[in-house]
Motif scaffolding. Structure first.
Motif, PDB file in Angstrom:
ATOM      1  N   VAL A   1       0.864  -1.187   0.000  1.00 45.24           N
ATOM      2  CA  VAL A   1       0.000   0.000   0.000  1.00 45.24           C
ATOM      3  C   VAL A   1       0.896   1.230   0.000  1.00 45.24           C
ATOM      4  N   LYS A   2       0.766   2.050  -1.026  1.00 42.50           N
ATOM      5  CA  LYS A   2       1.552   3.288  -1.099  1.00 42.50           C
ATOM      6  C   LYS A   2       0.585   4.459  -1.012  1.00 42.50           C
ATOM      7  N   VAL A   3       0.867   5.380  -0.106  1.00 41.68           N
ATOM      8  CA  VAL A   3       0.022   6.566  -0.009  1.00 41.68           C
ATOM      9  C   VAL A   3       0.217   7.384  -1.282  1.00 41.68           C
ATOM     10  N   GLY A   4      -0.890   7.840  -1.876  1.00 39.88           N
ATOM     11  CA  GLY A   4      -0.791   8.563  -3.146  1.00 39.88           C
ATOM     12  C   GLY A   4      -1.045   7.660  -4.342  1.00 39.88           C
ATOM     13  N   ASP A   5      -1.237   6.367  -4.084  1.00 35.74           N
ATOM     14  CA  ASP A   5      -1.500   5.396  -5.160  1.00 35.74           C
ATOM     15  C   ASP A   5      -2.968   5.508  -5.614  1.00 35.74           C
ATOM     16  N   THR A   6      -3.261   4.919  -6.761  1.00 36.77           N
ATOM     17  CA  THR A   6      -4.617   4.933  -7.315  1.00 36.77           C
ATOM     18  C   THR A   6      -5.196   3.516  -7.264  1.00 36.77           C
ATOM     19  N   ILE A   7      -6.473   3.402  -6.851  1.00 36.30           N
ATOM     20  CA  ILE A   7      -7.174   2.096  -6.882  1.00 36.30           C
ATOM     21  C   ILE A   7      -8.117   2.118  -8.084  1.00 36.30           C
ATOM     22  N   THR A   8      -8.161   1.019  -8.846  1.00 27.20           N
ATOM     23  CA  THR A   8      -9.091   0.941  -9.976  1.00 27.20           C
ATOM     24  C   THR A   8      -9.644  -0.494 -10.089  1.00 27.20           C
ATOM     25  N   HIS A   9     -10.651  -0.683 -10.933  1.00 29.94           N
ATOM     26  CA  HIS A   9     -11.215  -2.023 -11.145  1.00 29.94           C
ATOM     27  C   HIS A   9     -10.309  -2.833 -12.065  1.00 29.94           C
ATOM     28  N   VAL A  10     -10.241  -4.142 -11.849  1.00 31.36           N
ATOM     29  CA  VAL A  10      -9.428  -5.004 -12.723  1.00 31.36           C
ATOM     30  C   VAL A  10     -10.110  -5.143 -14.090  1.00 31.36           C
ATOM     31  N   LYS A  11     -11.448  -5.292 -14.096  1.00 30.15           N
ATOM     32  CA  LYS A  11     -12.167  -5.537 -15.359  1.00 30.15           C
ATOM     33  C   LYS A  11     -12.238  -4.279 -16.229  1.00 30.15           C
ATOM     34  N   ASN A  12     -12.460  -3.133 -15.577  1.00 28.37           N
ATOM     35  CA  ASN A  12     -12.614  -1.893 -16.355  1.00 28.37           C
ATOM     36  C   ASN A  12     -11.660  -0.837 -15.783  1.00 28.37           C
ATOM     37  N   PRO A  13     -10.345  -0.970 -16.061  1.00 30.90           N
ATOM     38  CA  PRO A  13      -9.385  -0.084 -15.397  1.00 30.90           C
ATOM     39  C   PRO A  13      -9.390   1.335 -15.974  1.00 30.90           C
ATOM     40  N   CYS A  14      -8.915   2.285 -15.170  1.00 25.22           N
ATOM     41  CA  CYS A  14      -8.790   3.663 -15.651  1.00 25.22           C
ATOM     42  C   CYS A  14      -7.532   3.748 -16.534  1.00 25.22           C
ATOM     43  N   SER A  15      -7.505   4.737 -17.415  1.00 28.26           N
ATOM     44  CA  SER A  15      -6.386   4.816 -18.371  1.00 28.26           C
ATOM     45  C   SER A  15      -5.080   5.249 -17.701  1.00 28.26           C
ATOM     46  N   LYS A  16      -5.158   6.144 -16.701  1.00 27.46           N
ATOM     47  CA  LYS A  16      -3.920   6.554 -16.028  1.00 27.46           C
ATOM     48  C   LYS A  16      -4.168   6.827 -14.545  1.00 27.46           C
ATOM     49  N   ALA A  17      -3.081   6.794 -13.783  1.00 25.61           N
ATOM     50  CA  ALA A  17      -3.191   7.041 -12.340  1.00 25.61           C
ATOM     51  C   ALA A  17      -3.419   8.535 -12.074  1.00 25.61           C
ATOM     52  N   ILE A  18      -3.891   8.849 -10.858  1.00 24.81           N
ATOM     53  CA  ILE A  18      -4.119  10.252 -10.479  1.00 24.81           C
ATOM     54  C   ILE A  18      -2.750  10.911 -10.254  1.00 24.81           C
ATOM     55  N   GLU A  19      -2.593  12.120 -10.815  1.00 25.86           N
ATOM     56  CA  GLU A  19      -1.276  12.779 -10.734  1.00 25.86           C
ATOM     57  C   GLU A  19      -1.217  13.758  -9.576  1.00 25.86           C
ATOM     58  N   GLY A  20      -0.043  14.365  -9.460  1.00 22.76           N
ATOM     59  CA  GLY A  20       0.106  15.503  -8.547  1.00 22.76           C
ATOM     60  C   GLY A  20       0.411  15.125  -7.122  1.00 22.76           C
ATOM     61  N   PHE A  21       0.796  13.878  -6.908  1.00 24.86           N
ATOM     62  CA  PHE A  21       1.128  13.507  -5.524  1.00 24.86           C
ATOM     63  C   PHE A  21       2.594  13.183  -5.426  1.00 24.86           C
ATOM     64  N   GLU A  22       3.334  13.947  -4.592  1.00 25.44           N
ATOM     65  CA  GLU A  22       4.782  13.748  -4.617  1.00 25.44           C
ATOM     66  C   GLU A  22       5.253  12.795  -3.526  1.00 25.44           C
ATOM     67  N   GLU A  23       6.413  12.187  -3.789  1.00 26.68           N
ATOM     68  CA  GLU A  23       7.040  11.307  -2.796  1.00 26.68           C
ATOM     69  C   GLU A  23       7.580  12.163  -1.655  1.00 26.68           C
ATOM     70  N   VAL A  24       7.608  11.598  -0.463  1.00 20.83           N
ATOM     71  CA  VAL A  24       8.125  12.347   0.693  1.00 20.83           C
ATOM     72  C   VAL A  24       9.655  12.419   0.613  1.00 20.83           C
ATOM     73  N   LYS A  25      10.201  13.592   1.032  1.00 13.83           N
ATOM     74  CA  LYS A  25      11.662  13.740   1.053  1.00 13.83           C
ATOM     75  C   LYS A  25      12.099  13.912   2.506  1.00 13.83           C
ATOM     76  N   PRO A  26      12.766  12.906   3.082  1.00 18.29           N
ATOM     77  CA  PRO A  26      13.225  13.057   4.464  1.00 18.29           C
ATOM     78  C   PRO A  26      14.266  14.170   4.577  1.00 18.29           C
ATOM     79  N   MET A  27      14.237  14.882   5.694  1.00 21.80           N
ATOM     80  CA  MET A  27      15.148  16.012   5.902  1.00 21.80           C
ATOM     81  C   MET A  27      16.278  15.651   6.863  1.00 21.80           C
ATOM     82  N   VAL A  28      16.034  14.669   7.720  1.00 21.89           N
ATOM     83  CA  VAL A  28      17.010  14.328   8.755  1.00 21.89           C
ATOM     84  C   VAL A  28      17.176  12.807   8.763  1.00 21.89           C
ATOM     85  N   PHE A  29      18.419  12.351   8.841  1.00 21.57           N
ATOM     86  CA  PHE A  29      18.668  10.903   8.896  1.00 21.57           C
ATOM     87  C   PHE A  29      19.351  10.561  10.221  1.00 21.57           C
ATOM     88  N   ALA A  30      18.959   9.444  10.803  1.00 14.99           N
ATOM     89  CA  ALA A  30      19.619   8.994  12.034  1.00 14.99           C
ATOM     90  C   ALA A  30      19.576   7.472  12.063  1.00 14.99           C
TER      91      ALA A  30
END
Length: 595
Positions: free
Chosen positions: A267-296
């Motif tokens: 499960v990825k946040v920002g992902d698109t769910i569609t039907h297997v039999k009648n799928p949508c042509s493309k995923a929903i856009e405009g959702f960016e991947e998170v960029k971590p600012m601090v590593f430990a």
């Protein structure tokens, strides 16, 4: 669809959005009697204790106006700068936003930052002046600030109080009149945007989504576009205070799906769910991947707990999509994980949640930011920890991440705030007087300088008045040095840091002094040294504990005492060769609070 309204709440930390959300739930009779508590939507102990929202929550309310029944989907959002990713996900699932401003404090930095996100997503903004019941409220001044910021009419600003319930019906009416109904085609192929997910130990992973087009029914065979996995929708429903199952969800609605998913990677946040039999042509856009600012580095105290820690972090990642992690090992601490956080508060919260929710005791290493190192062969190495930095002979230059920091404060604190920012290698970009005695200052600063204690210092300098927000603006070349800490000539990789050349010597000296206080004394001398490459820049010594071996000698010849002392000396020499130095967890944390 014309009777559905999806909206979120935008506010700076502590401007009363959770209390106002309680009133909305109470006045729409979503919750009544005993179910209604203070800050109903903040259901984590940590959120209640600290009085902050950490996780965004969605809840559905029903409201009747002029004989028409409306469905209102509220998505509550956090206000702290470290949880801005939660806010961006909530905004993606809404058509309108309540902009809540504290009438006693006025507009703060985080309000502006979240407001721009909402405007970029074309959300309709409803400005609300909260805490109007307080005697020190300044409605005229704060209204002027809101008009200048949003460009609305004075008549559009709603006066409210989450405590007394003033203006709550006006807010509900405004949501119905001003927020547009969701746009979408109920007959098109199914498209759902996942904006959140939670882990339930009995039912697996529950994904929260907004239906953009089409409709989803119980028992449908659906596909998650990004991962390509297919599942049967065992249960779909709407989000009341508890999950409420229903047979079908149409376009524009917000709900949840349970399909027996067991592993977090599916499960990825920002992902698109569609039907297997009648799928949508493309995923929903405009959702960016998170960029971590601090590593430990996060390591289990007991090496046997490594697998348990992995399982715990994976489950936490479901509840908090902004947490990233990958395995790593350290000579001092064994096997653990390199985790990416959005900020220091985020890191602190994750550590606390690991302890409370999963009973995991962990050691966290010194946090650092991601650098880009370029070798003389023009190869790029991403450096997430000091040990990854290439040798000085191979290194051409290092780039560090910069941020644009925005501070809003009272004019009387400008001098001391500027001194603080300049001390953190900041460059003044602009200074803008908002109105009255409020000023907005913008600085370009290295992210590494604000990671540790900048926020705390800013709050203490300005007596809590200054508000702070930042966003990344890319990488710049910088003179950096790797500072190693040696204990009895052995480097401790968990304590090494990357720091600017100008600060390295003073930082090394402070670190040695701090470790001298915290490391317990042994039967042998311990040398603590800070080194840049082969050059030692600071040193402290922890003196040996001495057992009184001559205590049993009373009277008699001095040679007896000398013989015992010589024997002890030999033992100490041998012990030093095989001696290991124990570094307590406090020492790793103390590095963060050197001043």
């Amino acid at each position: 669809m014309n009777n559905i309204r999806n909206f979120c709440i935008i506010a700076h930390i502590d401007h009363g959005k959770s209390t106002l959300a309680d009133r909305l739930l109470e006045y729409t009779k979503t919750l009544e009697g005993k179910a209604l508590t203070e800050q109903t939507l903040d259901n984590m102990d940590l959120e209640r204790e600290r009085g902050i929202t950490i996780k965004s929550h969605a809840i559905q309310m029903n409201y009747e106006k002029n004989g028409q029944k409306y469905t209102l989907n509220l998505i509550d959002t956090p206000g702290h700068v470290d949880f801005s990713y939660e806010v961006s996900r909530s905004i993606a699932a809404c058509e309108g936003a309540l902009l809540i401003v504290d009438a006693t404090q006025g507009i703060q930095a985080q309000t502006i930052s979240n407001l721009y996100q909402a405007i970029n997503h074309d959300l309709h903004i409803i400005p609300i002046l909260n805490k109007m019941d307080l005697p020190n409220a300044m409605p005229e001044e704060v209204e002027d600030q809101i008009i200048e910021l949003v460009g609305c009419d004075r008549s559009e600003i709603i006066h409210a109080s989450g405590k007394t319930g003033l203006g709550v019906y006006d807010i509900l009416d405004a949501i119905i009149e001003r927020v547009p109904a969701p746009k979408g085609d109920g007959n098109a192929p199914l498209q759902c945007l996942i904006f959140d997910s939670v882990f339930n130990s009995f039912r697996g992973i529950i994904a929260y989504f907004k239906v953009v087009n089409g409709s989803i029914s119980k028992g449908d065979l659906v596909k998650f576009v990004a991962t390509g996995k297919e599942y049967y929708a065992d249960e779909v429903g709407v989000l009341r205070l508890d999950l409420q199952p229903c047979e079908k969800l149409g376009a524009g609605n917000v709900g949840y799906i349970i399909s027996g998913i067991k592993t977090s990677k599916e499960v990825k946040v920002g992902d698109t769910i569609t039907h297997v039999k009648n799928p949508c042509s493309k995923a929903i856009e405009g959702f960016e991947e998170v960029k971590p600012m601090v590593f430990a580095g996060v390591y289990p105290i007991d090496a046997e707990d490594y697998e348990d820690l992995r399982a715990s972090i994976e489950k936490l990642q479901l509840n908090d999509a902004s947490l990233t992690f990958q395995p790593e090992s350290s000579a001092a601490l064994g096997f653990g994980f390199r985790c990416g956080f959005l900020g220091l508060l985020h890191m602190e919260i994750i550590q606390e949640r690991l302890d409370r929710e999963f009973d995991m005791n962990v050691i966290t290493t010194v946090p650092n930011v991601p650098y880009k190192a370029y070798t003389k062969k023009d190869e790029l190495v991403e450096v997430h920890m000091p040990s990854m930095l290439p040798e000085a002979t191979l290194l051409d230059h290092v780039e560090e991440p910069y941020i644009r920091a925005q501070v809003i404060t009272k004019t009387e604190y400008i001098g001391s705030i500027m001194t603080l920012c300049l001390g953190k290698r900041g460059e003044l970009i602009k200074q803008n007087y908002l109105m009255g005695d409020r000023v907005e200052i913008e600085y370009d600063m290295p992210l590494a300088e604000i990671v540790f204690d900048f926020y705390d210092k800013l709050k203490s300098i300005s007596r809590g008045y200054a508000s702070f927000d930042y966003y990344p603006i890319g990488y710049r070349t910088s003179k950096l040095a790797k500072l190693d800490i040696l204990l009895n000539s052995e480097p401790v990789d968990a304590l090494s840091t990357l720091t600017h050349v100008d600060n390295a010597q003073t930082f090394g000296r402070k670190m040695c002094e701090k470790l001298q206080e915290l490391i317990p004394r042994q039967q042998f001398d311990i040398a603590i040294q800070a080194a840049i490459g082969a050059k030692i820049v600071a040193r402290e010594t922890i003196k040996a504990l001495r057992k009184d071996v001559t205590a049993k000698c009373y009277g008699g010849d001095i040679s007896r005492k000398r013989k015992l002392l010589e024997k002890q000396k030999k033992g100490k020499k041998k012990m030093k060769q095989i001696g290991n130095v124990e570094v307590p967890q406090k020492a790793f944390l103390a590095v963060l609070k050197l001043d």
